[in-house]
Design a protein around this motif. Structure first.
Motif, mmCIF file in Angstrom:
data_model
loop_
_atom_site.group_PDB
_atom_site.id
_atom_site.type_symbol
_atom_site.label_atom_id
_atom_site.label_comp_id
_atom_site.label_asym_id
_atom_site.label_seq_id
_atom_site.Cartn_x
_atom_site.Cartn_y
_atom_site.Cartn_z
ATOM 1 N N GLU A 134 -30.648 49.939 -14.047
ATOM 2 C CA GLU A 134 -31.332 48.811 -14.687
ATOM 3 C C GLU A 134 -30.982 47.493 -13.991
ATOM 4 O OE1 GLU A 134 -32.198 48.878 -19.052
ATOM 5 O OE2 GLU A 134 -30.894 47.133 -19.017
ATOM 6 N N VAL A 135 -29.719 47.337 -13.639
ATOM 7 C CA VAL A 135 -29.311 46.139 -12.894
ATOM 8 C C VAL A 135 -30.051 46.078 -11.553
ATOM 9 C CG1 VAL A 135 -27.359 45.240 -11.524
ATOM 10 C CG2 VAL A 135 -27.096 45.640 -13.974
ATOM 11 N N THR A 149 -33.567 45.084 -11.987
ATOM 12 C CA THR A 149 -33.608 43.666 -12.382
ATOM 13 C C THR A 149 -33.481 42.751 -11.162
ATOM 14 O OG1 THR A 149 -32.726 44.159 -14.566
ATOM 15 C CG2 THR A 149 -32.436 41.905 -13.770
ATOM 16 N N ILE A 150 -32.588 43.095 -10.255
ATOM 17 C CA ILE A 150 -32.433 42.294 -9.036
ATOM 18 C C ILE A 150 -33.754 42.294 -8.252
ATOM 19 C CG2 ILE A 150 -31.178 42.040 -6.855
ATOM 20 C CD1 ILE A 150 -28.812 43.554 -8.192
ATOM 21 N N ASP A 201 -36.131 39.987 -9.980
ATOM 22 C CA ASP A 201 -35.783 38.577 -9.776
ATOM 23 C C ASP A 201 -36.219 38.117 -8.380
ATOM 24 O OD1 ASP A 201 -34.685 36.187 -10.869
ATOM 25 O OD2 ASP A 201 -32.917 36.429 -9.610
ATOM 26 N N THR A 215 -27.608 39.773 -15.145
ATOM 27 C CA THR A 215 -27.949 40.177 -13.774
ATOM 28 C C THR A 215 -28.818 39.132 -13.095
ATOM 29 O OG1 THR A 215 -27.762 42.516 -14.324
ATOM 30 C CG2 THR A 215 -29.115 41.963 -12.411
ATOM 31 N N ASP A 229 -27.963 37.160 -9.707
ATOM 32 C CA ASP A 229 -28.846 37.153 -8.536
ATOM 33 C C ASP A 229 -29.130 35.718 -8.096
ATOM 34 O OD1 ASP A 229 -30.271 38.648 -6.592
ATOM 35 O OD2 ASP A 229 -32.154 38.122 -7.563
#
Lengths: 170, 170
Positions: free
Chosen positions: A96-97, A100-101, A104, B100, B104
């Motif tokens: 999930e992280v 997410t990155i 972003d 997160t 980032d």
């Protein structure tokens, strides 16, 4: 543009112009996600590019606000927890992280291109699974429209830095 | 610099120069995190700024590689799951995603400043909790050193875009 300026320019766009997103701009946005860091470089995420035209009703099942399908594209970022790094000590899963990155990077790259986005977590996970045909092992993490903004940035409200930062320890 | 270039310039720095990070650079890095989007703008994250000098042994309990404490600073980003947005349909909690996004932004803002970072998820959560004095409700999500790089970018390996992107549906 300079990153500070870019971060200041990004806002959650909630009205979109229907004009198309140029393929080369989309390509640069996706490339920014491709270059994003992930745990052990496993890249356990997938991006689904969804043209909205003719598919509005179906997509609105995922997220019901009319502006969700105003832009020519919606992007979905999904995590693959079976393909990601896991922390041995407590079994924590990085999928999930990592997804997410990637999202972003997408959001920021879109801003650089003059495109608008809105990070949507309040989607219907079951509808997303159904509409996108996601296998069980694939987890939808975030959606965003991708298109030219047709609104203006609202005033920015954030907590002061002193609320968010601590020194030396908790 | 342009975002595409910034994303290409970022890499996981694993050797650091001990020279200090200027306060104004640190301030811009933290400001980028402050402006990061979070679900319902709740900002359920906290950043802990950890000077490494004299504290190396303790910090190495969190992550044991010698370069972790070579930079003058380590930043920790923690999530606050009690203060974050939750999705009603399935109870999903946005705290980790929000933390997160903040990290980032930190990583990318640092790159703009000429500073190096390395996103560390492989830390020891119990040691982090102990060393940082984290209450039970606070979840450490990621660490990074913050300092001037003393190494060179390794060759970048990423999957081709065709592996990561799908069109229309899964």
């Amino acid at each position: 543009m300079e990153f500070q300026k870019l971060v200041g320019k990004r806002y959650s766009v909630r009205a979109y112009d229907p004009r198309p997103v140029e393929e080369e701009r989309l390509a640069r946005v996706l490339e920014a996600a491709r270059l994003a860091p992930t745990a052990c470089n496993l890249q356990p995420f997938r991006i689904i590019v969804l043209p909205t035209k003719g598919r509005e009703k179906e997509l609105l099942r995922i997220y019901g606000r009319p502006w969700f399908v105003q832009a020519p594209l919606v992007l979905a970022v999904c995590a693959l927890p079976d393909e990601s790094w896991k922390r041995k000590s407590d079994g924590w899963n990085a999928a999930e992280v990592d997804a997410t990155i990637a999202m972003d990077h997408i959001i920021l790259a879109a801003t650089e291109e003059g495109l608008g986005t809105c990070w949507i977590a309040a989607f219907d996970p079951d509808a997303a699974r159904d509409v996108l045909g996601l296998p069980r092992a694939v987890v939808p993490v975030a959606f965003t429209p991708l298109g030219y903004p047709a609104d203006s940035p609202p005033p920015r409200k954030r907590r002061p830095l002193a609320d968010l930062v601590r020194r030396d320890r908790w």
